[in-house]
Design an enzyme around this catalytic site. Structure first.
Site, PDB file in Angstrom:
ATOM      1  N   GLY A  30       0.859  -1.193   0.000  1.00 14.43           N
ATOM      2  CA  GLY A  30       0.000   0.000   0.000  1.00 14.43           C
ATOM      3  C   GLY A  30       0.890   1.236   0.000  1.00 14.43           C
ATOM      4  O   GLY A  30       2.077   1.154  -0.331  1.00 14.43           O
ATOM      5  N   SER A  31       0.351   2.362   0.384  1.00  9.87           N
ATOM      6  CA  SER A  31       1.121   3.603   0.320  1.00  9.87           C
ATOM      7  C   SER A  31       2.378   3.537   1.191  1.00  9.87           C
ATOM      8  O   SER A  31       3.468   3.916   0.735  1.00  9.87           O
ATOM      9  CB  SER A  31       0.250   4.789   0.733  1.00  9.87           C
ATOM     10  OG  SER A  31      -0.292   4.577   2.024  1.00  9.87           O
ATOM     11  N   ASN A  48      -1.192   1.487  12.882  1.00  7.76           N
ATOM     12  CA  ASN A  48      -1.763   2.503  13.753  1.00  7.76           C
ATOM     13  C   ASN A  48      -2.404   1.846  14.958  1.00  7.76           C
ATOM     14  O   ASN A  48      -2.775   0.679  14.904  1.00  7.76           O
ATOM     15  CB  ASN A  48      -2.853   3.269  12.997  1.00  7.76           C
ATOM     16  CG  ASN A  48      -2.288   4.463  12.255  1.00  7.76           C
ATOM     17  OD1 ASN A  48      -1.314   5.061  12.683  1.00  7.76           O
ATOM     18  ND2 ASN A  48      -2.920   4.804  11.151  1.00  7.76           N
ATOM     19  N   LYS A  68       0.520   8.728  19.498  1.00  5.41           N
ATOM     20  CA  LYS A  68       0.001   8.670  18.128  1.00  5.41           C
ATOM     21  C   LYS A  68      -1.474   8.282  18.128  1.00  5.41           C
ATOM     22  O   LYS A  68      -2.281   8.849  17.383  1.00  5.41           O
ATOM     23  CB  LYS A  68       0.811   7.631  17.336  1.00  5.41           C
ATOM     24  CG  LYS A  68       0.362   7.393  15.887  1.00  5.41           C
ATOM     25  CD  LYS A  68       0.855   8.465  14.954  1.00  5.41           C
ATOM     26  CE  LYS A  68       0.416   8.282  13.512  1.00  5.41           C
ATOM     27  NZ  LYS A  68       1.124   7.237  12.781  1.00  5.41           N
ATOM     28  N   ASN A  98      -4.642  10.205  16.521  1.00  5.32           N
ATOM     29  CA  ASN A  98      -5.510   9.544  15.544  1.00  5.32           C
ATOM     30  C   ASN A  98      -6.955   9.482  16.006  1.00  5.32           C
ATOM     31  O   ASN A  98      -7.872   9.627  15.202  1.00  5.32           O
ATOM     32  CB  ASN A  98      -5.029   8.111  15.293  1.00  5.32           C
ATOM     33  CG  ASN A  98      -3.963   8.075  14.222  1.00  5.32           C
ATOM     34  OD1 ASN A  98      -3.997   8.853  13.275  1.00  5.32           O
ATOM     35  ND2 ASN A  98      -3.000   7.192  14.378  1.00  5.32           N
ATOM     36  N   ASN A 140      -7.619  18.502   7.928  1.00  3.10           N
ATOM     37  CA  ASN A 140      -7.099  18.494   9.301  1.00  3.10           C
ATOM     38  C   ASN A 140      -7.030  19.888   9.930  1.00  3.10           C
ATOM     39  O   ASN A 140      -7.358  20.065  11.098  1.00  3.10           O
ATOM     40  CB  ASN A 140      -5.702  17.855   9.344  1.00  3.10           C
ATOM     41  CG  ASN A 140      -5.724  16.383   8.964  1.00  3.10           C
ATOM     42  OD1 ASN A 140      -6.786  15.823   8.723  1.00  3.10           O
ATOM     43  ND2 ASN A 140      -4.559  15.767   8.894  1.00  3.10           N
TER      44      ASN A 140
END
Lengths: 296, 296
Positions: free
Chosen positions: B9-10, B98, B177, B181, B195
C-alpha cells in the site's frame, strides 16, 4: 373570521393556501416584492393531483395596522424577535415555532389569548409564491394563555382538509416535539442522511437512543420509553425526508440549532447536567453553520 | 542487509522506494499481479522535483520462504491477522500499524526481536506501483521486545533521506500517536473537513478538546496538556491534508476505526469509564462504514 399569517416561508404559505376560502386570510411578508407577487399570482399549492391556486391577500409586515381575529406567527424562531413589535395588541396569537426557547418571549406579550402549535406537515417553499405539500400531517395546538374558544372554532372549521388537533398541555406537546427535533435534526444533518436511515442503520439507531436519553433527562419526561418509540415512529413515517436542519446546512442557510439544542443546553446548564452528546452536536452544527459548506 | 516489506500500500511502497539501494529489499504483495507489475516497472516515487524509479524486487506473500534480516509489516491493522501466519520465525520484525490493538497479537509471536513504529509521512498510493510522497516526516520506532541493535543499524543507514527516530518507550510513542488519531481521524471524517479546519474553526477546536480529554483519561497521560498541544500542532502541520479515515470513507473502503476508537473503547470498558463522545463517533463511523456513502 379574519386570519393573519406572519411569515411567507413554507409553513406560512401552506397555512395560507389551506385556510383561504374558509377564512379571510392576509399574509404578512418580509418584503414588498413578495407581497406584490402573491397579490398578483395568489399562492400556488403543489400537491398530489396538481397545483391549486389560492387568491390570498398579502401585505409587507409593518406597512399598516393588523386587525385579525387570529394572527398566526409562522417565522423561524430566530426571526421571532424582529417581528414581535409588529404584532397586534388585540385578538389571539398562534405561534408555530420549533423548540421552547420562544416561550419566555411570549410571557412578555400583553395579548389575552396566546396559543402555541407544532406543525407535523412536510412542506417546501419552491418559489416566493409556491409551496409544495410533501407530507400530509396535522398541526397540534394548545393554549399557552387565555380561553381555548377561538382555537376550537378554527380547528372545527378546518376539520379534515387541514386538521388541527387540540392538545391538553402545551409543555408536554412542545417538549415531545423538541425531543424529536433535538435527535432527528442534528443527527441527520451531521451524518448527511435522510430521516429513515436513523432507524434502519443499527449503529445510527444506537446513537439516536443515546442522544435521546440526554434530551429526555433534561426535559424531565415521565414516560421516556413511549417518547423514544414516538421519535423512532417519526423517523419511519418521514423515512424519505431530509430534515430541515440538513436542508438548511446544505443550502448554507442558518439552522434552528439554537432554538433546539441551544435551548436544551441552557436548561442543562441551569441544572448542572452534563449532556456531552447534545453539546458535541451543537458544536458541530454551529461549526458548519459558521463555515458554510466545506469544499472537501 | 536484507529487508522484507509486507504490504504494498502507500506505506509499504514508500518504504520500498526509500530503502532500496541502501538495502536488499523485497516487497511482499497480496496479489501475484501486483508483484509482477512491480518486478517489471519498479516502484515509482512521486515527490517534489520529479518521479524516481526504484528497481524493487517483489513477490506475492505466501508464495515462498521469507529470509530477511528485518521484515517490515506495512499492512493495515485489520489485515494483520491474515498475514501473521506468513511471517518468518527468524530475524527481526517491525510493525507499522496505527493504534495499539495489535500489541496483544505481537505478544504471541516467537521471534526474538520485535519493533513497533509510527509513521509520520504523508503518502498516497496512486497506482499499484506508484506512490506519492506528499508530506515528508519521519518514522518513530521503538523496541517492543529484544535488542535494539538491528533497529539502530537500520536507522543510522537511513539517516537524513528517510529519517527513523528511536524512541525510548514504545507505549508512550504509540499512545501519543493513538490519541492524535482518535481525535483527528473521526472528527475530520464525520465533519468532512481537512485536518487544519479542526483548529481553525473555534467550534471544532472545542469539540476536539472534549474528545481528546476522553482519550487522554483512558490512556492515562501524565502530561495531557503537552499531548493536546501536540495534537493541535499535528493539525496545523498537516493543515491541507484529508485524514486517512476521511479518505477511506469517501472511497467506500473499510476504515481503521476498530484499531483506533475500538481499542480505546475496549480499554474504557475494562476500567468502566464512560467516554460518551468516543462511543458516539465510533457508532457514526461504523454506521457510515457499513453503508458505503450516502446518496443524499
Amino acid at each position: 373570521m379574519k386570519i393573519g399569517i406572519v411569515g411567507a416561508g413554507s409553513i406560512g404559505l401552506l397555512f395560507a393556501a389551506y385556510m383561504n376560502g374558509l377564512f379571510d386570510v392576509t399574509v404578512y411578508t418580509r418584503t414588498i416584492g413578495q407581497a406584490e407577487r402573491i397579490n398578483r399570482n395568489g399562492v400556488r399549492l403543489v400537491k398530489g393531483a396538481g397545483p391549486l391556486t389560492a387568491n390570498v391577500r398579502a401585505k409587507a409586515l409593518g406597512t399598516g395596522p393588523m386587525d385579525n381575529d387570529l394572527t398566526i406567527i409562522a417565522v423561524k424562531q430566530y426571526q421571532l424577535e424582529s417581528v414581535l413589535s409588529h404584532l397586534p395588541a388585540k385578538g389571539a396569537l398562534l405561534f408555530l415555532q420549533n423548540g421552547m426557547g420562544h416561550l419566555r418571549l411570549l410571557e412578555q406579550l400583553n395579548v389575552e389569548a396566546i396559543y402555541v402549535g407544532s406543525v407535523e406537515h412536510g412542506a417546501l417553499r419552491e418559489t416566493p409564491d409556491t409551496v409544495s405539500h410533501n407530507g400530509a400531517g396535522l398541526t397540534r395546538v394548545a393554549v399557552f394563555r387565555g380561553s381555548p374558544d377561538l382555537l376550537e372554532k378554527v380547528a372545527s372549521l378546518l376539520s379534515d382538509t387541514f386538521p388541527m388537533k387540540l392538545e391538553p398541555d402545551f409543555y408536554e406537546m412542545l417538549a415531545g416535539k423538541l425531543a424529536a427535533n433535538a435527535v432527528i435534526n442534528p443527527l441527520t444533518a451531521i451524518l448527511g442522511v435522510r430521516n429513515g436511515e436513523l432507524v434502519e442503520n443499527p449503529r445510527y439507531e444506537k446513537l439516536l437512543e443515546k442522544v435521546f436519553e440526554e434530551a429526555a433527562a433534561i426535559l424531565g419526561f415521565k414516560d421516556p420509553q413511549d417518547r423514544l418509540a414516538n421519535v423512532k415512529r417519526i423517523c419511519r413515517n418521514t423515512s424519505e425526508n431530509r430534515s430541515s436542519m440538513l436542508k438548511d446546512l446544505d443550502a448554507g442557510r442558518p439552522t434552528e440549532v439554537d432554538a433546539i439544542l441551544g435551548y436544551l443546553l441552557d436548561e442543562a446548564d441551569d441544572r448542572e447536567m452534563a449532556a456531552p452528546l447534545l453539546r458535541a452536536f451543537y458544536e458541530m452544527i454551529k461549526g458548519k453553520d459558521s463555515n458554510g459548506r466545506e469544499s472537501c
